[in-house]
Design a protein around this motif. Structure first.
Motif, short mmCIF file in Angstrom:
data_model
loop_
_atom_site.label_atom_id
_atom_site.label_comp_id
_atom_site.label_asym_id
_atom_site.label_seq_id
_atom_site.Cartn_x
_atom_site.Cartn_y
_atom_site.Cartn_z
N GLU A 298 0.76 -1.15 -0.17
CA GLU A 298 -0.03 -0.14 -0.13
C GLU A 298 1.05 1.14 0.13
O GLU A 298 0.63 2.13 -0.67
CB GLU A 298 -0.92 0.02 1.20
N GLU A 301 2.33 1.88 -3.31
CA GLU A 301 1.48 2.47 -4.20
C GLU A 301 1.36 3.93 -4.03
O GLU A 301 0.94 4.69 -5.12
CB GLU A 301 0.02 1.56 -4.44
N TYR A 305 1.76 6.50 -6.97
CA TYR A 305 0.68 7.36 -7.46
C TYR A 305 0.74 8.97 -7.17
O TYR A 305 0.13 9.80 -7.89
CB TYR A 305 -0.81 6.88 -7.10
N SER A 401 -0.85 1.60 -14.58
CA SER A 401 -0.87 0.97 -13.28
C SER A 401 0.61 0.84 -13.09
O SER A 401 1.63 0.79 -13.67
CB SER A 401 -1.64 -0.34 -13.68
N ILE A 402 0.80 0.51 -11.56
CA ILE A 402 2.17 0.15 -10.91
C ILE A 402 2.56 -1.09 -11.50
O ILE A 402 2.12 -2.02 -11.80
CB ILE A 402 1.65 0.25 -9.36
N SER A 459 -7.32 -4.77 -18.11
CA SER A 459 -6.31 -4.42 -17.31
C SER A 459 -5.20 -4.27 -18.09
O SER A 459 -5.04 -4.53 -19.23
CB SER A 459 -6.34 -5.45 -16.11
N ASN A 514 -8.86 5.21 -11.48
CA ASN A 514 -8.03 4.26 -10.70
C ASN A 514 -7.25 3.06 -11.21
O ASN A 514 -7.65 2.07 -11.27
CB ASN A 514 -8.89 3.70 -9.49
N SER A 516 -4.94 1.08 -10.58
CA SER A 516 -4.54 0.12 -9.90
C SER A 516 -5.84 -0.98 -9.94
O SER A 516 -5.43 -2.04 -9.46
CB SER A 516 -4.21 0.33 -8.25
N GLU A 517 -6.94 -0.52 -10.43
CA GLU A 517 -8.07 -1.59 -10.42
C GLU A 517 -8.43 -2.03 -11.77
O GLU A 517 -8.06 -1.20 -12.81
CB GLU A 517 -9.54 -0.92 -9.85
#
Length: 654
Positions: A298, A301, A305, A401-402, A459, A514, A516-517
């Protein structure tokens, strides 16, 4: 993976060389409208020449003289008059541009008329901390024109001899490279491509040095055009570059110019990284507080971000921080080097095992790890080890995304700039493209279309590209209720005829902001292009017009790898409701295919239950690089997929 084709040198004195000087432009040349062998090219080089010499005037420097003559055949060829000349600089010295001349020749009233470029039209743009580009447009260019361009670059960087490309993206009638080197300079040639070169060797003596001269020639060189499935096409063009290894002075002293990657990394830390990675500055209090109570993933991330969302990439590359805290926090924008140096700084401060990864940006080609040079490096991103997982992080691209890298950052070879253990290696591409589509369709024979509703889940790069597109459209709209969005898009698929309009409407887009989703959306589709009705029969393309339609891998042979930008995993499930007044008279056969070693796979499964037809097809590519020795098999694999997509579902009216 390395793919360098051995240079073929024919040690002869060709008879045509004496005639290959740039003579006066004549009317016959200006009247030409087509190349004699390449009928599709919009321009070609009539003459291209480079002369590189180590010269001494109070001190030793490299002098590089360039001369080009270019024929413009079509309006699209006017792009050849947009010139960029990059020059390198550092804190101690810089390259300089000399003797710039540009002339355009045209026919006017039956005579050859020339237009000279005003040097005042040249402007400079600082593209990174170490590169400044001189840009200009040669005037009065149109179809039929001939361009002459000449200039000289003087460089204090003796170890960096530029590469000369005999082969380009348009045909070249004649190309020559001359290298004049003092005999006590030891240089190593590095060649690419397969165009045969002719070579003449000679020598001469000045008051300063005894020179060895190598002249390389080639003529009637075919174009090697860009390819969407290659990392950088320049890596496979026929070209020649020399790397200086050693100088042997007359007194017996030897000076080695070739360094090691360890030397390069030590220099970077002593000049920049040691200070930049330890620099102190204040972060927003809310971020500091949220990091304190977060689990490791977490926390990773949040840091990634934070940097990604708060700082814009200004379009410049680079491998240095350059006092990033000043520019970034004042302008909220910076270079690749500045943004990712800040990222590494924050990761180290928060206890992560983070090191810089250095490479060449994609537009500059492969990093040659055999010849360590700081001038070859222009891109920086981060590597983080978290438990038994490794993440590559680049915060310069919004909505990514990461763990993914922008296309511009992906190179096959990289330098891991760990001060304690610098190493070079082949980077496994971390990017993926994942998409699942589930749709139900009804048949509208009055409008000759398939009308559908369904869901799309994406994704990786599939989600990144969709997010970037939608958020760009919504940039002027207030962003309330960001967890649920609605967006409409009209899409012309590659298979659609001009009068046909396939459309897809995106509704209830979830996780749009978002990255990450997983991106999710409800969709409505109207598919016209795969639908055809003749008398009492309806013909529907097996892939519903959503599969591979573009021309791919048409050439008979390929001497360089196929390079996809990511691993691919797509899965389509389509259910078609057959109207009661129709019956299914023909279905394509189900099929399963795999490539030579399972890297690629394609499944097409079709079945009928009652009045429903279920079509399920998937495509997977586990590795993004296909070597040339597997080209024929992969080409056939793609061809079979395209053929399957063209097969028909046939319905007959009762």
């Amino acid at each position: 993976m390395r793919h360098l084709i051995t240079l073929l040198l024919l040690i002869t004195i060709p008879s045509f060389l004496s005639a290959q000087k740039m003579e006066k432009v004549n009317i016959e040349e200006l009247e030409l409208t087509q190349h004699h062998t390449d009928t599709i090219t919009d321009a070609y080089y009539m003459h291209a020449e480079c002369k590189i010499k180590y010269e001494y005037r109070t001190e030793l420097y490299l002098k590089m003289k360039y001369a080009y003559r270019i024929k413009i055949l079509k309006d699209e060829g006017e792009r050849m008059g947009e010139i960029e000349i990059p020059l390198y600089n550092d804190s101690k010295d810089k390259e300089t541009l000399k003797s710039l001349k540009a002339t355009t020749y045209n026919i006017e009233n039956g005579k050859v008329v020339k237009t000279k470029m005003d040097k005042k039209s040249v402007f400079k743009e600082k593209t990174t901390e170490n590169w400044t580009t001189h840009k200009f447009a040669i005037p009065n260019i149109k179809a039929g024109s001939i361009i002459d361009l000449e200039y000289e670059i003087r460089s204090p960087y003796l170890t960096s001899v530029p590469k000369w490309y005999f082969q380009r993206d348009v045909p070249v009638e004649f190309s020559k490279m001359t290298l004049e080197v003092p005999r006590n300079f030891m240089l190593n040639p590095v060649a690419t491509g397969s165009v045969p070169l002719e070579n003449i060797k000679s020598d001469y003596t000045t008051k300063d040095f005894e020179y060895s001269v190598n002249e390389y020639f080639a003529d009637s060189i075919p174009a090697l055009r860009d390819d969407p499935f290659v990392l950088n096409i320049n890596d496979y063009r026929s070209g020649l570059k020399y790397e200086i290894a050693e100088v042997r002075w007359n007194n017996g002293e030897r000076k080695r110019f070739s360094s090691t990657w360890n030397d390069v990394v030590k220099s970077l830390y002593s000049n920049s990284y040691k200070k930049e990675f330890k620099r102190k500055f204040d972060l927003p209090i809310e971020l500091e507080e949220s990091l304190a109570g977060s689990e490791e993933m977490e926390k990773l991330e949040k840091i990634y971000y934070y940097v990604q969302n708060n700082f814009e990439w200004n379009g410049n590359y680079g491998i240095y921080g350059n006092d990033f805290h000043k520019e970034l926090f004042v302008n909220n924008a910076g270079s690749v080097g500045q943004i990712n140096t800040l990222l590494i700084n924050l990761l180290i401060k928060n206890g992560f095992e983070a090191v810089p990864i250095l490479t060449k940006s994609r537009n500059r080609g492969l990093l040659n790890t055999n010849f360590p040079s700081i001038t070859e490096l222009n891109y920086l991103f981060a590597k983080v080890r978290l438990g038994d997982k490794i993440y590559y992080l680049d915060a310069t691209e919004k909505h990514l995304s990461i763990g993914a890298l922008p296309d511009r950052a992906v190179n096959i070879f990289v330098l891991e700039a760990d001060i304690n253990n610098p190493i070079t290696y082949q980077l496994e591409n971390p990017n993926s493209y994942n998409e699942t589509i589930f749709c139900n369709y009804t048949i509208d024979d009055s409008n000759q279309s398939l009308n559908g509703t369904g869901q799309i889940k994406q994704s990786g790069f599939a989600a990144f590209r969709r997010r970037a597109k939608f958020l760009k459209k919504q940039s002027s709209v207030e962003k309330n209720n960001t967890s649920e969005k609605s967006e409409k898009e009209e899409a012309n698929f590659s298979s659609a005829k001009e009068e046909e309009q396939d459309s897809i409407v995106y509704n209830e887009i979830l996780n749009l902001e978002n990255p990450s989703e997983e991106l999710k959306a409800k969709v409505e589709l109207k598919l016209v292009s795969p639908f055809k009705q003749i008398a009492d029969e309806i013909y529907i393309d097996a892939d519903l017009g959503l599969g591979i339609r573009q021309e791919l891998f048409e050439e008979k042979e390929r001497s360089y790898p196929i390079f996809y930008d990511f691993d691919i995993s797509t899965n389509h499930i389509h259910i078609i409701e057959v109207p009661s007044e129709y019956q299914v008279s023909e279905l394509p056969e189900s099929t399963r295919m795999k490539t030579f070693n399972g890297i690629g796979s394609f499944n097409y499964l079709i079945s009928q239950t009652g009045n429903q037809i279920k079509v399920n097809y998937s495509f997977k590519l586990k590795e993004p690089i296909i070597l040339p020795e597997y080209y024929e098999e992969f080409k056939e694999f793609i061809r079979l997929i395209k053929e399957k997509h063209k097969e028909k579902i046939v319905l007959t009216k009762l």
